[in-house]
Design a protein around this motif. Structure first.
Motif, mmCIF file in Angstrom:
data_model
loop_
_atom_site.group_PDB
_atom_site.id
_atom_site.type_symbol
_atom_site.label_atom_id
_atom_site.label_comp_id
_atom_site.label_asym_id
_atom_site.label_seq_id
_atom_site.Cartn_x
_atom_site.Cartn_y
_atom_site.Cartn_z
ATOM 1 N N ARG A 1 -55.812 82.419 65.888
ATOM 2 C CA ARG A 1 -54.304 81.844 66.590
ATOM 3 C C ARG A 1 -53.551 81.485 68.012
ATOM 4 O O ARG A 1 -53.547 80.141 67.664
ATOM 5 C CB ARG A 1 -53.372 82.897 66.127
ATOM 6 N N ARG A 2 -54.924 81.936 69.075
ATOM 7 C CA ARG A 2 -54.220 81.258 70.316
ATOM 8 C C ARG A 2 -55.317 80.184 70.044
ATOM 9 O O ARG A 2 -54.456 79.230 70.429
ATOM 10 C CB ARG A 2 -55.726 82.024 71.109
ATOM 11 N N VAL A 3 -56.078 79.477 69.947
ATOM 12 C CA VAL A 3 -57.110 78.267 69.885
ATOM 13 C C VAL A 3 -56.133 77.254 69.099
ATOM 14 O O VAL A 3 -55.993 76.050 69.577
ATOM 15 C CB VAL A 3 -58.152 78.439 68.936
ATOM 16 N N ALA A 4 -55.843 78.430 67.897
ATOM 17 C CA ALA A 4 -55.066 76.669 67.157
ATOM 18 C C ALA A 4 -54.032 75.965 67.347
ATOM 19 O O ALA A 4 -53.499 74.784 67.758
ATOM 20 C CB ALA A 4 -54.853 77.142 65.317
ATOM 21 N N ILE A 5 -53.269 77.201 67.360
ATOM 22 C CA ILE A 5 -52.272 76.416 68.587
ATOM 23 C C ILE A 5 -52.084 76.709 70.076
ATOM 24 O O ILE A 5 -50.888 74.840 70.266
ATOM 25 C CB ILE A 5 -50.971 78.415 69.061
ATOM 26 N N THR A 6 -52.825 76.514 70.377
ATOM 27 C CA THR A 6 -52.720 75.880 72.437
ATOM 28 C C THR A 6 -53.735 74.596 71.281
ATOM 29 O O THR A 6 -53.073 73.571 72.110
ATOM 30 C CB THR A 6 -54.322 76.713 72.904
ATOM 31 N N ARG A 7 -54.193 74.452 71.621
ATOM 32 C CA ARG A 7 -55.075 72.246 70.498
ATOM 33 C C ARG A 7 -53.938 72.116 70.279
ATOM 34 O O ARG A 7 -53.279 71.165 70.425
ATOM 35 C CB ARG A 7 -55.677 72.693 69.741
ATOM 36 N N ASN A 8 -52.593 72.267 68.768
ATOM 37 C CA ASN A 8 -51.710 71.494 68.747
ATOM 38 C C ASN A 8 -50.589 71.890 69.483
ATOM 39 O O ASN A 8 -50.049 70.157 70.112
ATOM 40 C CB ASN A 8 -50.919 72.529 67.562
ATOM 41 N N ALA A 9 -50.598 72.445 70.734
ATOM 42 C CA ALA A 9 -49.844 72.544 71.682
ATOM 43 C C ALA A 9 -49.828 71.040 72.325
ATOM 44 O O ALA A 9 -48.813 70.112 73.210
ATOM 45 C CB ALA A 9 -49.623 73.572 72.157
ATOM 46 N N LEU A 10 -50.947 71.638 72.915
ATOM 47 C CA LEU A 10 -51.549 70.258 73.901
ATOM 48 C C LEU A 10 -51.707 69.077 73.756
ATOM 49 O O LEU A 10 -51.434 67.748 74.330
ATOM 50 C CB LEU A 10 -53.492 70.422 74.647
ATOM 51 N N ASN A 11 -51.716 68.709 72.169
ATOM 52 C CA ASN A 11 -51.830 67.516 71.123
ATOM 53 C C ASN A 11 -50.549 66.986 71.472
ATOM 54 O O ASN A 11 -49.696 65.760 71.594
ATOM 55 C CB ASN A 11 -52.298 67.467 70.080
ATOM 56 N N PHE A 12 -49.300 67.481 71.218
ATOM 57 C CA PHE A 12 -47.885 67.641 70.989
ATOM 58 C C PHE A 12 -47.789 67.273 72.479
ATOM 59 O O PHE A 12 -47.140 65.633 72.555
ATOM 60 C CB PHE A 12 -47.251 68.080 70.393
ATOM 61 N N VAL A 13 -48.309 67.041 73.873
ATOM 62 C CA VAL A 13 -47.982 66.906 75.097
ATOM 63 C C VAL A 13 -48.674 65.771 74.996
ATOM 64 O O VAL A 13 -47.855 65.095 75.831
ATOM 65 C CB VAL A 13 -47.890 68.319 75.648
ATOM 66 N N ALA A 14 -50.067 65.361 74.968
ATOM 67 C CA ALA A 14 -50.145 64.271 75.156
ATOM 68 C C ALA A 14 -50.212 62.690 73.990
ATOM 69 O O ALA A 14 -49.785 62.373 74.592
ATOM 70 C CB ALA A 14 -52.164 64.768 74.258
ATOM 71 N N ALA A 15 -49.647 63.344 72.833
ATOM 72 C CA ALA A 15 -48.987 62.282 71.962
ATOM 73 C C ALA A 15 -47.856 61.997 72.926
ATOM 74 O O ALA A 15 -47.451 60.666 72.487
ATOM 75 C CB ALA A 15 -48.533 62.536 70.813
ATOM 76 N N ILE A 16 -47.128 62.661 73.460
ATOM 77 C CA ILE A 16 -45.777 62.690 74.156
ATOM 78 C C ILE A 16 -46.055 61.690 75.369
ATOM 79 O O ILE A 16 -45.325 60.623 75.956
ATOM 80 C CB ILE A 16 -44.948 63.160 74.575
ATOM 81 N N ILE A 17 -46.911 61.741 76.427
ATOM 82 C CA ILE A 17 -47.997 60.821 77.156
ATOM 83 C C ILE A 17 -48.216 59.567 77.040
ATOM 84 O O ILE A 17 -47.781 58.934 77.848
ATOM 85 C CB ILE A 17 -48.995 62.023 78.146
ATOM 86 N N ILE A 18 -49.031 59.912 75.831
ATOM 87 C CA ILE A 18 -49.529 58.468 75.211
ATOM 88 C C ILE A 18 -47.891 57.481 74.967
ATOM 89 O O ILE A 18 -48.726 56.926 75.716
ATOM 90 C CB ILE A 18 -50.710 58.602 74.166
ATOM 91 N N GLY A 19 -47.245 57.775 74.389
ATOM 92 C CA GLY A 19 -45.583 57.360 73.753
ATOM 93 C C GLY A 19 -45.533 56.894 75.155
ATOM 94 O O GLY A 19 -45.305 55.842 75.301
ATOM 95 N N LEU A 20 -45.240 57.272 76.118
ATOM 96 C CA LEU A 20 -45.175 57.185 77.498
ATOM 97 C C LEU A 20 -45.559 56.042 78.110
ATOM 98 O O LEU A 20 -44.990 54.865 77.992
ATOM 99 C CB LEU A 20 -44.827 58.272 77.728
ATOM 100 N N ALA A 21 -46.966 56.150 77.977
ATOM 101 C CA ALA A 21 -48.482 54.843 78.263
ATOM 102 C C ALA A 21 -47.680 53.894 77.610
ATOM 103 O O ALA A 21 -47.540 52.572 78.611
ATOM 104 C CB ALA A 21 -49.713 55.603 78.697
ATOM 105 N N ILE A 22 -47.318 53.777 76.447
ATOM 106 C CA ILE A 22 -48.015 53.108 75.804
ATOM 107 C C ILE A 22 -45.896 51.740 75.759
ATOM 108 O O ILE A 22 -46.118 50.661 76.171
ATOM 109 C CB ILE A 22 -47.021 53.081 74.598
ATOM 110 N N GLY A 23 -44.801 52.734 76.093
ATOM 111 C CA GLY A 23 -43.833 52.218 76.539
ATOM 112 C C GLY A 23 -43.501 51.489 77.919
ATOM 113 O O GLY A 23 -42.751 50.457 78.483
ATOM 114 N N VAL A 24 -43.949 52.087 79.318
ATOM 115 C CA VAL A 24 -44.898 51.163 80.279
ATOM 116 C C VAL A 24 -45.952 50.088 80.284
ATOM 117 O O VAL A 24 -45.415 48.959 81.215
ATOM 118 C CB VAL A 24 -45.512 52.315 80.755
ATOM 119 N N ILE A 25 -46.756 50.568 79.827
ATOM 120 C CA ILE A 25 -47.542 48.906 79.189
ATOM 121 C C ILE A 25 -46.978 48.198 78.443
ATOM 122 O O ILE A 25 -46.846 46.529 78.834
ATOM 123 C CB ILE A 25 -48.936 49.653 78.792
ATOM 124 N N LEU A 26 -46.592 48.389 77.105
ATOM 125 C CA LEU A 26 -46.092 46.748 76.598
ATOM 126 C C LEU A 26 -44.376 47.173 76.859
ATOM 127 O O LEU A 26 -43.319 46.239 76.367
ATOM 128 C CB LEU A 26 -45.640 47.690 74.975
#
Length: 160
Positions: A135-160
């Motif tokens: 449970r802990r690893v799966a939820i942590t992995r998904n939560a961190l990837n969710f945050v990373a996806a938003i950061i990646i999207g924001l970076a794309i917005g800044v670059i493009l």
């Protein structure tokens, strides 16, 4: 046909011919397996494309631009991140969907967030992940990837 497609098809034909000359049996077996895989993937691929096409037909470009466009702000990112997180579709099917969203007025940043959560976050597969990873690893992995996806999207917005 674009020049990239011609190059790709030419290279594939040449490599296939070389493979056929080197080992005819393995090459034919590879083509048969490839054809079987193609047949298995064709129906789900067509079904999803039809569903997405119908959805894009009924959802006006103005609505998509309003909620997923450049002026959508945090709401657009949140919608894209949540939908991408709960959607379970193969990557090769998601590319035409992303292209359609861009053509309908969605911003690159929001589509980037959608695509990243689609690949990295798995709400639907979470029970299976919990079973194998805990449970802990799966939820942590998904939560961190969710945050990373938003950061990646924001970076794309800044670059493009």
């Amino acid at each position: 046909m674009s020049s990239n497609a011609v190059i790709f098809i030419s290279v594939a034909a040449i490599v296939s011919l070389v493979s056929l000359l080197m080992d005819r049996g393995k090459t034919i077996m590879g083509f048969k397996r490839g054809w079987q895989m193609f047949r298995k993937l064709l129906l789900p691929f067509l079904n999803i494309l039809i569903i997405v096409s119908i959805a894009l037909y009924f959802i006006s470009p103005d609505t998509i631009e309003k909620y997923l466009g450049g002026d959508s702000g945090a709401v657009g990112f949140l919608i894209a991140a949540v939908v991408g997180s709960i959607t379970l579709i193969p990557a090769f099917i998601s590319y035409p969907i992303a292209a359609g969203l861009l053509q309908q007025g969605a911003s690159y940043a929001v589509v980037g967030t959608f695509m990243t959560t689609l690949m990295m976050v798995g709400v639907v597969t979470l029970p299976l992940e919990i079973q194998y990873l805990g449970r802990r690893v799966a939820i942590t992995r998904n939560a961190l990837n969710f945050v990373a996806a938003i950061i990646i999207g924001l970076a794309i917005g800044v670059i493009l």
